[in-house]
Design a protein around this motif. Structure first.
Motif, PDB file in Angstrom:
ATOM      1  N   LEU A 151       6.377  11.804 -33.425  1.00  0.00           N
ATOM      2  CA  LEU A 151       6.069  11.928 -34.666  1.00  0.00           C
ATOM      3  C   LEU A 151       7.318  12.813 -35.264  1.00  0.00           C
ATOM      4  CD1 LEU A 151       2.149  12.983 -34.557  1.00  0.00           C
ATOM      5  CD2 LEU A 151       3.374  10.674 -35.318  1.00  0.00           C
ATOM      6  N   ALA A 152       7.544  13.796 -34.603  1.00  0.00           N
ATOM      7  CA  ALA A 152       8.356  14.793 -35.031  1.00  0.00           C
ATOM      8  C   ALA A 152       9.826  14.083 -35.416  1.00  0.00           C
ATOM      9  CB  ALA A 152       8.748  15.929 -34.275  1.00  0.00           C
ATOM     10  N   ALA A 153      10.317  12.961 -34.172  1.00  0.00           N
ATOM     11  CA  ALA A 153      11.364  12.270 -34.427  1.00  0.00           C
ATOM     12  C   ALA A 153      11.320  11.131 -35.768  1.00  0.00           C
ATOM     13  CB  ALA A 153      11.585  11.380 -33.373  1.00  0.00           C
ATOM     14  N   ALA A 154      10.084  10.672 -35.954  1.00  0.00           N
ATOM     15  CA  ALA A 154       9.773   9.777 -37.022  1.00  0.00           C
ATOM     16  C   ALA A 154       9.970  10.531 -38.390  1.00  0.00           C
ATOM     17  CB  ALA A 154       8.656   9.221 -36.790  1.00  0.00           C
ATOM     18  N   GLY A 155       9.366  11.644 -38.403  1.00  0.00           N
ATOM     19  CA  GLY A 155       9.516  12.752 -39.637  1.00  0.00           C
ATOM     20  C   GLY A 155      10.818  12.982 -39.949  1.00  0.00           C
ATOM     21  N   SER A 156      11.482  13.484 -39.020  1.00  0.00           N
ATOM     22  CA  SER A 156      12.976  14.016 -39.391  1.00  0.00           C
ATOM     23  C   SER A 156      13.802  12.603 -39.574  1.00  0.00           C
ATOM     24  CB  SER A 156      13.586  14.626 -38.361  1.00  0.00           C
ATOM     25  OG  SER A 156      13.502  14.398 -36.955  1.00  0.00           O
ATOM     26  N   LEU A 157      13.436  11.576 -38.984  1.00  0.00           N
ATOM     27  CA  LEU A 157      14.260  10.299 -39.526  1.00  0.00           C
ATOM     28  C   LEU A 157      14.058   9.845 -40.715  1.00  0.00           C
ATOM     29  CD1 LEU A 157      16.325   8.780 -37.472  1.00  0.00           C
ATOM     30  CD2 LEU A 157      14.641   7.053 -37.183  1.00  0.00           C
ATOM     31  N   LEU A 158      12.653   9.980 -41.303  1.00  0.00           N
ATOM     32  CA  LEU A 158      12.594   9.535 -42.714  1.00  0.00           C
ATOM     33  C   LEU A 158      13.388  10.361 -43.613  1.00  0.00           C
ATOM     34  CD1 LEU A 158       8.910   8.511 -42.440  1.00  0.00           C
ATOM     35  CD2 LEU A 158      10.797   7.042 -42.631  1.00  0.00           C
ATOM     36  N   LEU A 159      13.533  11.701 -43.240  1.00  0.00           N
ATOM     37  CA  LEU A 159      14.393  12.206 -44.415  1.00  0.00           C
ATOM     38  C   LEU A 159      15.871  11.899 -44.643  1.00  0.00           C
ATOM     39  CD1 LEU A 159      13.903  16.298 -42.763  1.00  0.00           C
ATOM     40  CD2 LEU A 159      12.682  15.116 -44.833  1.00  0.00           C
ATOM     41  N   ALA A 160      16.283  11.079 -43.702  1.00  0.00           N
ATOM     42  CA  ALA A 160      17.744  10.825 -43.861  1.00  0.00           C
ATOM     43  C   ALA A 160      18.234   9.529 -44.940  1.00  0.00           C
ATOM     44  CB  ALA A 160      18.235  10.300 -42.368  1.00  0.00           C
ATOM     45  N   PRO A 161      17.568   8.624 -45.062  1.00  0.00           N
ATOM     46  CA  PRO A 161      18.111   7.319 -45.702  1.00  0.00           C
ATOM     47  C   PRO A 161      18.848   7.978 -47.062  1.00  0.00           C
ATOM     48  CG  PRO A 161      15.622   6.748 -45.387  1.00  0.00           C
ATOM     49  CD  PRO A 161      16.081   8.407 -44.926  1.00  0.00           C
ATOM     50  N   ALA A 162      18.188   8.817 -47.841  1.00  0.00           N
ATOM     51  CA  ALA A 162      18.824   9.086 -49.271  1.00  0.00           C
ATOM     52  C   ALA A 162      20.156   9.714 -49.013  1.00  0.00           C
ATOM     53  CB  ALA A 162      17.933  10.108 -50.012  1.00  0.00           C
ATOM     54  N   TRP A 163      20.123  10.650 -47.872  1.00  0.00           N
ATOM     55  CA  TRP A 163      21.613  11.425 -47.737  1.00  0.00           C
ATOM     56  C   TRP A 163      22.485  10.238 -47.176  1.00  0.00           C
ATOM     57  CZ3 TRP A 163      25.011  11.979 -43.566  1.00  0.00           C
ATOM     58  CH2 TRP A 163      25.880  12.922 -43.907  1.00  0.00           C
ATOM     59  N   LEU A 164      22.116   9.293 -46.281  1.00  0.00           N
ATOM     60  CA  LEU A 164      23.223   8.582 -45.769  1.00  0.00           C
ATOM     61  C   LEU A 164      23.747   7.516 -46.701  1.00  0.00           C
ATOM     62  CD1 LEU A 164      21.111   7.288 -42.571  1.00  0.00           C
ATOM     63  CD2 LEU A 164      23.193   8.601 -42.547  1.00  0.00           C
ATOM     64  N   SER A 165      22.840   6.891 -47.869  1.00  0.00           N
ATOM     65  CA  SER A 165      23.406   6.292 -48.740  1.00  0.00           C
ATOM     66  C   SER A 165      24.359   7.011 -49.622  1.00  0.00           C
ATOM     67  CB  SER A 165      22.292   5.240 -49.413  1.00  0.00           C
ATOM     68  OG  SER A 165      21.583   6.459 -50.170  1.00  0.00           O
TER      69      SER A 165
ATOM     70  N   GLY B 168      27.857  22.277 -39.034  1.00  0.00           N
ATOM     71  CA  GLY B 168      28.666  21.141 -39.171  1.00  0.00           C
ATOM     72  C   GLY B 168      28.357  20.037 -39.140  1.00  0.00           C
ATOM     73  N   ALA B 169      27.194  19.568 -38.430  1.00  0.00           N
ATOM     74  CA  ALA B 169      26.627  18.430 -38.319  1.00  0.00           C
ATOM     75  C   ALA B 169      26.126  17.959 -39.710  1.00  0.00           C
ATOM     76  CB  ALA B 169      25.629  18.260 -37.235  1.00  0.00           C
ATOM     77  N   PRO B 170      25.825  16.538 -39.735  1.00  0.00           N
ATOM     78  CA  PRO B 170      25.516  16.211 -41.137  1.00  0.00           C
ATOM     79  C   PRO B 170      23.696  16.736 -41.107  1.00  0.00           C
ATOM     80  CG  PRO B 170      26.084  14.433 -40.055  1.00  0.00           C
ATOM     81  CD  PRO B 170      26.679  15.626 -39.049  1.00  0.00           C
ATOM     82  N   THR B 171      23.379  17.158 -42.514  1.00  0.00           N
ATOM     83  CA  THR B 171      21.997  17.676 -42.730  1.00  0.00           C
ATOM     84  C   THR B 171      20.801  17.067 -42.046  1.00  0.00           C
ATOM     85  OG1 THR B 171      22.860  18.628 -44.570  1.00  0.00           O
ATOM     86  CG2 THR B 171      20.619  19.011 -44.068  1.00  0.00           C
ATOM     87  N   PRO B 172      20.760  15.650 -42.019  1.00  0.00           N
ATOM     88  CA  PRO B 172      19.506  14.959 -41.317  1.00  0.00           C
ATOM     89  C   PRO B 172      19.795  15.220 -39.770  1.00  0.00           C
ATOM     90  CG  PRO B 172      20.886  13.667 -42.785  1.00  0.00           C
ATOM     91  CD  PRO B 172      21.594  14.577 -42.920  1.00  0.00           C
TER      92      PRO B 172
ATOM     93  N   PHE C 289      13.990  21.492 -43.606  1.00  0.00           N
ATOM     94  CA  PHE C 289      15.284  20.643 -43.822  1.00  0.00           C
ATOM     95  C   PHE C 289      14.994  19.451 -44.883  1.00  0.00           C
ATOM     96  CE2 PHE C 289      16.874  22.717 -39.946  1.00  0.00           C
ATOM     97  CZ  PHE C 289      17.959  22.749 -40.255  1.00  0.00           C
ATOM     98  N   GLY C 290      13.877  19.254 -45.342  1.00  0.00           N
ATOM     99  CA  GLY C 290      13.488  18.371 -46.345  1.00  0.00           C
ATOM    100  C   GLY C 290      14.038  19.000 -47.743  1.00  0.00           C
TER     101      GLY C 290
END
Lengths: 484, 201
Positions: A84-98, A237-241, A343-344
Motif C-alpha cells: 500500500l505504501a509503495a502504491a501510495g508513494s508511486l501515485l505521487l510521481a506522475p505529475a512530477w515526472l512529466s 539530492g534524489a528526485p522528490t518522488p 511528501f505529497g
C-alpha cells in the motif's frame, strides 16, 4: 524430480509481482512511447492486486523453497502495508515526472522490482535469502536516486547511496558468514531450534560479532545513527518522488527483517543485542531532534526527521517483548501515512513551473492555499506527536512498551527528544500561518496528487476514531512473529 | 601424495606472489596481466580440490571476460596512475598500523576459542559417479532455486538500471527501419518527368 520444496503457493504474491514486472518490461520495451504513460498506473494496480492476494491468506507459518522462504501472519501484515505504501508513494510521481521531462517507463518498473525485493526481505528465512532480497530491494533504489541523470545533485545522491549501500552490504555479508561459520546453518528456524536446544548456553563469541555486523548493516539501510551519514544528502539530492518512496516502504521492510532476525533466531539472546539497539535508538532520537533545527530545505529536514522516527521505532525493538513488536508495527504503519502525505504536500510546492524546496517558500500558505496548509499542518502536528492525531498514538504505544520492559529512562529520553523535535515541526506551521505571504503556488495540474494527500490527511486525523484495524492486525502479526 | 602437495605449494605461491604484484606493479597493464596469472593459478588450486567445474568457470568468466574488460578499461581511460599513487608512501605507516591492530584484535577474538559448529555437520560431498557440474546444477535448480532466481532478477535490474542511466537516444543517428522500407511505395518518392531533348529539367 520436483520435491515438496517447489510448492509456489506460499510465494504467490511475489510470483505475481515478478511475472507482472517481466510482462510490463517486455511490453514497454516494444512500445516505448505509449508505455511511458501507462506503466505507472499498471504497476500501482499490480501492487494493489498483490495486496488483495495477501489479504485472505492463512496466517500459519508455511515454509517454501527448501526453507529459504516463510509465509506467516507477520509477513502477510507487513507485506500489505509495504504494498500500500509503495502504491501510495508511486501515485505521487506522475505529475512530477512529466513536469521534469523524465516520464519514462523504467521509473515504475524499478520501483516494482524494489518492492518485490522488500516483500522477499519480509519473508526471508535464511541468511542467504536475507542478503539476496536486500540487494534486489536496494539496487533499483540506487538507480532511482540518480534517475534525473543530467542533474548533478541527483547523480551525486545516487553515487553516494550506492557506495555506502555497498559498504553496508559488505558489513552485512561479513556478519552473515560469521554467524554461518559459528553455527553451521543458514536457516533462521534451524538457528532458533539450535539455540533453544542449548538452553541459554553462552552464544559463541564469533556469532555475537557476526550478529553485531548484521545489525550494523541493517542500521545502514534504516539510516539509524551512527550509520546515517548518507541520509540527508541522498534525500535532498534524489528526485522528490523517489525520496517519498525511500522514506516509506523500504524503512518498513528493513524493520521487518530486523524484527524477524532478532525475535526468531536470536530471541533467546535478548541480552546480547538489546544494548546495541538501545544505543542506536538513543543516538538516532537525539540526532533527529537536534540536527533538524537548523535546516532550511524541507527535504533535508524530512531526512533528519526520518532518522528521529527510526530512533523512536527502535525503542519498541529495544523493549524486546511482544508488546514492543506490536508497538513498532503500529508506529511504522502510522509513520508511512504521515510521510507519504508530507511528501505529497512537498510535491505541490511548484512555482511558475519550477519545484521549490525551501521552508521559507511556504510563508503565508494558509491564505493562498488554505486546504494544502491545513493538510501540511495536520502532518506536522502528527509527526511532532500532538495528541488527537495518529502520530501521538504511535509514540504512546512505543513508550508504553519500553516502560513495561523496565526501560523507563529510555522512554523519558524519547519524550524529551520529541519535545525538542516539536520545535521544528511547529516552526513550519508558524511560517505557513503567521508569516507574510510569499508568491502563491501553481494550481494542481492533475487530481492524483491531491487525492493521495487528502486520503492520508483523513487517515491521520481519523485514526483515533477508528484505531481498530491497524492496532488489532498489528497485534496478530506480532503474535505470529513470536509464535504464541 | 607428495606430488599433489608439491603442485599445491607451487600454485599457492604463484597465486600469492602474483596477487602482491597486482597492487605493487607500477604499470596498470602489468597489474591486469598479473591478475590473470592469479586467476589461472587459483583455477589450478580448484582442480587440485576436485572442483573442476569451478576451475573452468574461473578461467572462462574471469580470465576470458572480466580480465579482458579490465584491460580495455585500463587502456581506454586516460588515468594518470602514477599521480593516484603519490600519497601511497605517506599513508603507508598509519594504514599498516591500523591493519596490524585489526589483525591482532581478530586473532584475540577468534584465537581464544575453537570453532564449533553447533547445528549440522559439514555439507555432504557428492556421491561417487556424480560429476561436479551435475552436483552443482542439481543443487542450484532444486535446493537453491529461490536464490538462483533472485540472483537472476538482480541481474535483470542491473541491466535495466545501466540502460536507464546511460542510454541516450540520438535523433540524428541513421537507423534502419525495415517496416518503413517495405511499406515505401514508388508513388511516394518517384516522380516521372518528361525530359525534352536539349533543354534539361
Amino acid at each position: 524430480m520436483l520435491g515438496s520444496g517447489f510448492d509456489l503457493s506460499p510465494a504467490l504474491p511475489e510470483a505475481f509481482l515478478f511475472v507482472a514486472g517481466l510482462a510490463l518490461l517486455a511490453v514497454a520495451a516494444w512500445r516505448e512511447r505509449q508505455a511511458n504513460g501507462f506503466t505507472l498506473p499498471l504497476v500501482a494496480l499490480s501492487f494493489l492486486v498483490a495486496a488483495l492476494l495477501l489479504l485472505g491468506r492463512d496466517p500459519t507459518p508455511t515454509l517454501a523453497f527448501d526453507g529459504h522462504f516463510v509465509a506467516d501472519g507477520f509477513a502477510n501484515f507487513v507485506k500489505v502495508l509495504i504494498l500500500l505504501a509503495a502504491a501510495g508513494s508511486l501515485l505521487l510521481a506522475p505529475a512530477w515526472l512529466s513536469d521534469e521531462g523524465v516520464e519514462r517507463f523504467e521509473f515504475p518498473l524499478l520501483a516494482l522490482f524494489s518492492t518485490l525485493g522488500m516483500a522477499m526481505m519480509v519473508s526471508a528465512n535464511s541468511l542467504l535469502a536475507l542478503y539476496m532480497a536486500l540487494e534486489l530491494h536496494s539496487l533499483p533504489l540506487y538507480v532511482l536516486a540518480a534517475f534525473k541523470r543530467d542533474e548533478i545533485r541527483a547523480t551525486e545522491a545516487g553515487l553516494k547511496y550506492f557506495v555506502l549501500g555497498a559498504l553496508a552490504s559488505g558489513l552485512l555479508l561479513y556478519g552473515c558468514s560469521l554467524v554461518y561459520g559459528f553455527t553451521g546453518t543458514l536457516r533462521f528456524d534451524v538457528l532458533a531450534s539450535t539455540f533453544a536446544g542449548k538452553g541459554g548456553a553462552v552464544l559463541p563469541l564469533g556469532a555475537i560479532v557476526g550478529l553485531v555486523f548484521v545489525v550494523a548493516g541493517l542500521a545502514f539501510k534504516l539510516a539509524a545513527v551512527p550509520f546515517h551519514m548518507w541520509t540527508p544528502d541522498v534525500y535532498e539530492g534524489a528526485p522528490t518522488p523517489v525520496t517519498a518512496f525511500l522514506t516509506a516502504a523500504p524503512k518498513l521492510a528493513a524493520f521487518a527483517l530486523l524484527l524477524r532476525l532478532l525475535f526468531q533466531p536470536f530471541a533467546t539472546y535478548v541480552d546480547e543485542w538489546q544494548q546495541v539497539v538501545i544505543l542506536v535508538a538513543v543516538a538516532s532520537m537525539l540526532l533527529g531532534a537536534f540536527a533538524a533545527i537548523g535546516q532550511s530545505n524541507i527535504k533535508r529536514l524530512m531526512a533528519y526527521s526520518s532518522i528521529g522516527h527510526v530512533g523512536y521505532a527502535l525503542v519498541g525493538v529495544a523493549a524486546g517483548t511482544g508488546e514492543g513488536v506490536h508497538a513498532v508495527l503500529v508506529y511504522l504503519g502510522i509513520y508511512l501515512v504521515m510521510s507519504i502525505g508530507t511528501f505529497g504536500c512537498i510535491l505541490m510546492m511548484r512555482r511558475q513551473g519550477r519545484y521549490v524546496e525551501a521552508i521559507q517558500d511556504l510563508a503565508g500558505l494558509s491564505r493562498s492555499r488554505p486546504l494544502m496548509a491545513l493538510a501540511l499542518a495536520l502532518f506536522m502536528f502528527s509527526l511532532a506527536g500532538i495528541p488527537p492525531l495518529a502520530g501521538f498514538f504511535g509514540k504512546l504505544y512505543v513508550f508504553l512498551a519500553a516502560i513495561r520492559a523496565d526501560l523507563v529512562w529510555l522512554a523519558v529520553v524519547g519524550v524529551l527528544t520529541s519535545v525538542i523535535g516539536a520545535f521544528y515541526y511547529l516552526r513550519i506551521v508558524k511560517i505557513m500561518y503567521f508569516d507574510e505571504p510569499a508568491e502563491s503556488f501553481d494550481p494542481l495540474p492533475r487530481p492524483g496528487l491531491g487525492l493521495v494527500v487528502a486520503a492520508t490527511a483523513v487517515l491521520v486525523a481519523g485514526f483515533p476514531l477508528l484505531p481498530g484495524p491497524l492496532v488489532e492486525s498489528a497485534q496478530a502479526a506480532a503474535r505470529s512473529l513470536l509464535g504464541s | 601424495m607428495t606430488i599433489a602437495l608439491f603442485v599445491f605449494y607451487v600454485f599457492a605461491l604463484v597465486t600469492t606472489a602474483s596477487a602482491v604484484m597486482v597492487i605493487a606493479a607500477r604499470n596498470p597493464v602489468h597489474s591486469v596481466l598479473f591478475l590473470i596469472l592469479a586467476f589461472v593459478s587459483s583455477a589450478g588450486l580448484f582442480v587440485l580440490l576436485g572442483a573442476e567445474f569451478l576451475a573452468m568457470v574461473l578461467v572462462v568468466v574471469y580470465v576470458g571476460a572480466v580480465a579482458v574488460l579490465f584491460l580495455f578499461v585500463v587502456m581506454m581511460l586516460d588515468i594518470d596512475f602514477v599521480q593516484l599513487r603519490e600519497g601511497f608512501l605517506q599513508y603507508l605507516p598509519v594504514g599498516a598500523l591500523v591493519g596490524l591492530v585489526l589483525l591482532v584484535e581478530l586473532a584475540l577474538v577468534f584465537g581464544t576459542q575453537a570453532v564449533e559448529t553447533a547445528a549440522v555437520d559439514m555439507p555432504p560431498t557428492a556421491p561417487p559417479g556424480v560429476t561436479n557440474t551435475e552436483a552443482l546444477g542439481s543443487l542450484l535448480y532444486t535446493r537453491y532455486f529461490y536464490l538462483f532466481q533472485t540472483a537472476g532478477a538482480i541481474l535483470l535490474v542491473a541491466i535495466v538500471g545501466a540502460i536507464t542511466l546511460t542510454l541516450r537516444h540520438r535523433p540524428d543517428a541513421k537507423r534502419q527501419d525495415i517496416s518503413r522500407q517495405v511499406h515505401r511505395r514508388p508513388s511516394d518518392t518517384l516522380e516521372v518527368r518528361k525530359v525534352r531533348p536539349r533543354s534539361g529539367i
